[in-house]
Design a protein around this motif. Structure first.
Motif, short mmCIF file in Angstrom:
data_model
loop_
_atom_site.label_atom_id
_atom_site.label_comp_id
_atom_site.label_asym_id
_atom_site.label_seq_id
_atom_site.Cartn_x
_atom_site.Cartn_y
_atom_site.Cartn_z
N VAL A 97 0.84 -1.20 0.00
CA VAL A 97 0.00 0.00 0.00
C VAL A 97 0.88 1.25 0.00
N LEU A 98 1.89 1.25 0.84
CA LEU A 98 2.77 2.41 0.92
C LEU A 98 3.53 2.62 -0.38
N LEU A 99 3.96 1.49 -0.98
CA LEU A 99 4.71 1.59 -2.22
C LEU A 99 3.82 2.18 -3.32
N ALA A 100 2.56 1.72 -3.37
CA ALA A 100 1.64 2.24 -4.39
C ALA A 100 1.32 3.71 -4.11
N PHE A 101 1.14 4.03 -2.83
CA PHE A 101 0.78 5.40 -2.47
C PHE A 101 1.92 6.37 -2.78
N THR A 102 3.13 6.04 -2.34
CA THR A 102 4.26 6.94 -2.60
C THR A 102 4.51 7.03 -4.10
N GLY A 103 4.37 5.89 -4.80
CA GLY A 103 4.56 5.91 -6.26
C GLY A 103 3.57 6.86 -6.92
N GLY A 104 2.30 6.77 -6.52
CA GLY A 104 1.27 7.63 -7.08
C GLY A 104 1.52 9.08 -6.74
N MET A 105 1.87 9.34 -5.47
CA MET A 105 2.11 10.72 -5.04
C MET A 105 3.28 11.33 -5.80
N LEU A 106 4.35 10.55 -5.93
CA LEU A 106 5.55 11.09 -6.56
C LEU A 106 5.29 11.39 -8.03
N SER A 107 4.58 10.48 -8.72
CA SER A 107 4.35 10.75 -10.15
C SER A 107 3.38 11.91 -10.29
N GLY A 108 2.43 12.01 -9.36
CA GLY A 108 1.52 13.15 -9.38
C GLY A 108 2.26 14.45 -9.18
N LEU A 109 3.16 14.46 -8.20
CA LEU A 109 3.93 15.67 -7.91
C LEU A 109 4.84 16.01 -9.08
N GLN A 110 5.37 14.96 -9.72
CA GLN A 110 6.25 15.20 -10.87
C GLN A 110 5.46 15.85 -12.01
N GLN A 111 4.20 15.38 -12.18
CA GLN A 111 3.40 15.93 -13.27
C GLN A 111 3.08 17.41 -13.08
N ILE A 112 2.90 17.81 -11.83
CA ILE A 112 2.61 19.24 -11.62
C ILE A 112 3.90 20.04 -11.49
N GLY A 113 5.05 19.38 -11.77
CA GLY A 113 6.31 20.11 -11.82
C GLY A 113 6.96 20.37 -10.49
N ALA A 114 6.64 19.58 -9.49
CA ALA A 114 7.20 19.80 -8.15
C ALA A 114 8.69 19.45 -8.10
N PHE A 115 9.16 18.59 -9.00
CA PHE A 115 10.56 18.16 -8.95
C PHE A 115 11.40 18.80 -10.04
N GLY A 116 10.92 19.92 -10.60
CA GLY A 116 11.71 20.63 -11.61
C GLY A 116 11.91 19.79 -12.86
N ASP A 117 13.20 19.54 -13.22
CA ASP A 117 13.51 18.87 -14.47
C ASP A 117 13.45 17.34 -14.38
N MET A 118 13.16 16.84 -13.23
CA MET A 118 13.22 15.39 -13.04
C MET A 118 12.19 14.69 -13.93
N SER A 119 12.63 13.60 -14.57
CA SER A 119 11.69 12.86 -15.44
C SER A 119 10.80 11.94 -14.61
N GLY A 120 9.76 11.44 -15.25
CA GLY A 120 8.81 10.58 -14.54
C GLY A 120 9.47 9.33 -13.98
N THR A 121 10.40 8.74 -14.76
CA THR A 121 11.09 7.53 -14.32
C THR A 121 11.93 7.83 -13.09
N GLN A 122 12.61 8.98 -13.15
CA GLN A 122 13.47 9.34 -12.01
C GLN A 122 12.62 9.53 -10.75
N ALA A 123 11.49 10.22 -10.94
CA ALA A 123 10.62 10.45 -9.78
C ALA A 123 10.13 9.12 -9.23
N GLY A 124 9.86 8.17 -10.14
CA GLY A 124 9.40 6.87 -9.73
C GLY A 124 10.43 6.15 -8.85
#
Lengths: 335, 338
Positions: B278-305
């Motif tokens: 559950v935690l792995l799915a949740f953090t994965g979802g949160m991180l990719s969501g945050l990446q999509q709204i540009g929270a991690f700057g230039d980081m790619s989706g794979t990197q955020a994952g």
């Protein structure tokens, strides 16, 4: 023991436990363990080299000797925890050589350890129950069906409780063994060994690390084992304990049995004195004439300033390590 | 960022068949490490052995087609083959190492796990093992699909909705988890379990009490290994057999789940596995969501994952420091240094 002659070293000494003369490796009237030609070498070191020894049945036998005499190694060999290079031994007439340790224990020869091995994250009661023999519930498939072992478990628990009461551990019944004090763990280990109704109990330094208050009760417990018909063999350094409770003493030194005898006289045996203090500890160096004494005093007085000087140079040389002799000395110090 | 979807996906993990498979493997590791003190760093290899034995037997022998066996018999025999393979693997690992100190088993299992993975990956055996491509799910799912008593299209509700096949596998996998939990509970309250726990504390002491320590350690290794093998089957039933699914990372997920839930507890492995996924799915979802709204700057989706594994590592560290006994573990056991 009233028949014991006061002089253990006398050539005609006899003893009720002994068949014939008292001597290292002598025959016993009723031996429970007989060992022959047991040799254990660690590389070039021969740790145990026992030609012949017999442990009397129904008695408390102490195995003593200076550090490194091979007592614990001999213990490990007898109980199957170590394998000898050569040798055979029997327990109650059956050969025990090359028998694995758990089978040795099943035959009724149970040991304890010098460094107590209580099972820390099991409760005291579970520790005790582990000691019981032939448990049906210890086989994998029977373990799944409780009715098969419930009755046996019940009777084992009752037995464990009575032993715990005897060793005054009943209040600790549900505590983890790791929470016990060192002495209580020794008691627990002894009580646990008794769960299997052994015929021979082998205690490896039962007094090591036990506080004096507990010593007396431990002594009484060991004596109690004999009263219950068990044979006891123990390794010990504490001569107080040896003298108080043992019926027979076997002395080891450098892997060999050097002496045997009753505890009252064993310490007067020359071989024992030699083993503990060295063979030349009281060799007479001759008497000195007054002149020689004066010479020694003179030499000693001359040496005093030299000694001071030496220490003085030492302190200076540590400050100035350029001196060749001093560096060598320093290096030695570091090592 | 669709927070509801993330929550939904995380909740779906609670009952997913993969979580069940993972829980089964963790229960096996708990028998090894938690109760017997055996350091098995190759639980993924037991899963691989089970999965491959099951799939290869079904594909190569295929008793339903060649011998005309009923489907349930073919399936049961394939599972038995997987169990036998896991037992054989446990014996191969245990015979040389269980007489030695515990560390040797750790070294041998970690190496054996990689040997298994590289062997099934080898292109020389690709006719049988599929090489690095693995085996296609449809090639070995025939029997289990045919056995499916569910005929509808979708079952369940909310995040736990699935097709008939998914639901069927879900029922099987979780039933197996319940059976495994009952088995472990029955064993660990028995004198057998007492000997096993005694061995964990001090082998020599147990030996001096007349127990054949080697045999008990072997029994524990085999039991945990068989649970691992069954986990392997349940893991590949919803997907394909992929050799790289059984890499070292899988072993360490299992360890994380075990330590999270609490070793040497019956329900620890179950709770740990569920929480972990559950935690792995949740953090994965949160991180990719945050990446999509540009929270991690230039980081790619794979990197955020990949960041979530950093978080898993941090969580594991915090866990070991602040709650080393796990969630269900007994604090009292840790109050003394063993």
């Amino acid at each position: 023991m009233s028949e014991t002659t006061t002089d253990g070293t006398a050539p005609t000494a006899t003893h009720p436990l002994v068949d014939g003369e008292v001597a290292p490796g002598c025959k016993k009237v009723d031996p429970i363990v007989v060992a022959d030609g047991v040799i254990r070498q660690f590389g070039g070191l021969t740790a145990v080299d026992v030609e012949h020894v017999e442990i009397p049945r129904g008695a408390i036998t102490a195995l003593i000797g200076p550090n490194g005499a091979g007592k614990t190694t001999f213990f490990n060999l007898l109980t199957g925890f170590d394998r000898p290079n050569k040798g055979s031994w029997s327990f109650e007439g059956q050969s025990l050589a090359h028998v694995p340790s758990h089978k040795v224990a099943r035959r009724g020869m149970v040991r304890t350890f010098q460094l107590t091995k209580s099972l820390g994250r099991l409760t005291v009661l579970q520790n005790m129950l582990l000691g019981a023999r032939d448990q049906r519930g210890e086989s994998f498939f029977a373990a799944l069906v409780r009715p098969l072992w419930r009755a046996q478990e019940q009777s084992n628990t009752e037995k464990a409780d009575s032993l715990l009461a005897r060793f005054k551990l009943d209040t600790k019944r549900e505590d983890y063994a790791a929470s016990l004090s060192g002495g209580q763990r020794k008691l627990l280990e002894m009580a646990r060994a008794l769960m299997s109704d052994p015929t021979l109990v082998m205690l490896d330094e039962p007094m090591a690390g036990v506080n004096p208050a507990l010593t007396q009760s431990l002594l009484d417990h060991v004596k109690g084992l004999k009263d219950d018909g068990m044979t006891v063999l123990f390794v010990e350094h504490d001569m107080h304990m040896v003298r108080h409770i043992s019926d027979w003493v076997i002395v080891m030194a450098e892997g060999r049995i050097v002496a045997e005898g009753p505890p009252e006289t064993i310490m007067q045996n020359q071989a024992v004195v030699d083993a503990y203090l060295g063979a030349h500890h009281d060799t007479d160096l001759g008497t000195l004439t007054n002149q020689q004494v004066a010479q020694i005093h003179e030499a000693a007085e001359e040496e005093v300033p030299v000694g001071l000087e030496a220490s003085a140079t030492e302190t200076t040389t540590t400050d100035a390590p350029a001196e060749p002799g001093a560096t060598a000395h320093d290096e030695e110090g570091k090592r | 960022m669709d927070f509801l979807t993330i929550l939904n996906n995380s909740a779906a993990e609670i009952l997913s068949p993969s979580t069940a498979a993972f829980a089964l493997a963790t229960i096996g590791l708990n028998v090894h490490f938690g109760y017997s003190g055996l350091l098995n760093f190759g639980q993924a290899a037991f899963m691989a052995v089970g999965a491959y034995a099951f799939a290869i037997f079904t594909m190569q022998v295929d008793p339903t087609a060649t011998l005309g066996w009923p489907m349930w018999l073919s399936f049961v025999v394939a599972v038995l083959v997987a169990i036998v393979a896991a037992v054989a693997f446990a014996l191969v690992l245990g015979i040389p190492t269980l007489r030695l100190r515990g560390d040797y088993l750790a070294i041998v299992t970690i190496a054996a796990a990689e040997i298994i993975r590289f062997t099934v990956r080898t292109s020389d055996y690709s006719a049988v093992t599929g090489g690095s491509q693995g085996l296609r799910g449809q090639d070995y799912k025939g029997d289990i699909t045919g056995l499916n008593p569910l005929t509808g299209t979708t079952y369940g509700f909310g995040p736990w909705t699935g097709t008939a096949y998914d639901t069927w596998i879900r029922i099987l996998a979780w039933t197996l988890v319940v059976v495994a939990l009952i088995l472990v509970w029955l064993l660990m309250r028995s004198p057998w379990g007492r000997v096993i726990k005694g061995i964990r504390e001090d082998e020599d002491a147990v030996r001096s009490l007349g127990k054949n320590v080697y045999s008990y350690k072997m029994q524990a290794l085999v039991l945990g290994g068989v649970l691992g093998g069954l986990a392997g089957i349940m893991y590949v039933l919803p997907r394909a057999v992929q050799p790289d699914n059984f890499a070292t990372a899988m072993t360490f997920y299992i360890w994380t789940a075990l330590l999270l839930g609490g070793a040497a507890t019956v329900f620890g492995p179950l709770l740990g596995s569920i929480l972990f996924w559950v935690l792995l799915a949740f953090t994965g979802g949160m991180l990719s969501g945050l990446q999509q709204i540009g929270a991690f700057g230039d980081m790619s989706g794979t990197q955020a994952g990949q960041l979530r594994f950093v978080l898993v590592g941090v969580a594991l560290m915090l866990l070991v420091i602040f709650r080393p006994q796990g969630i269900l573990g007994n604090k009292k056991e840790l109050s003394f240094h063993v």
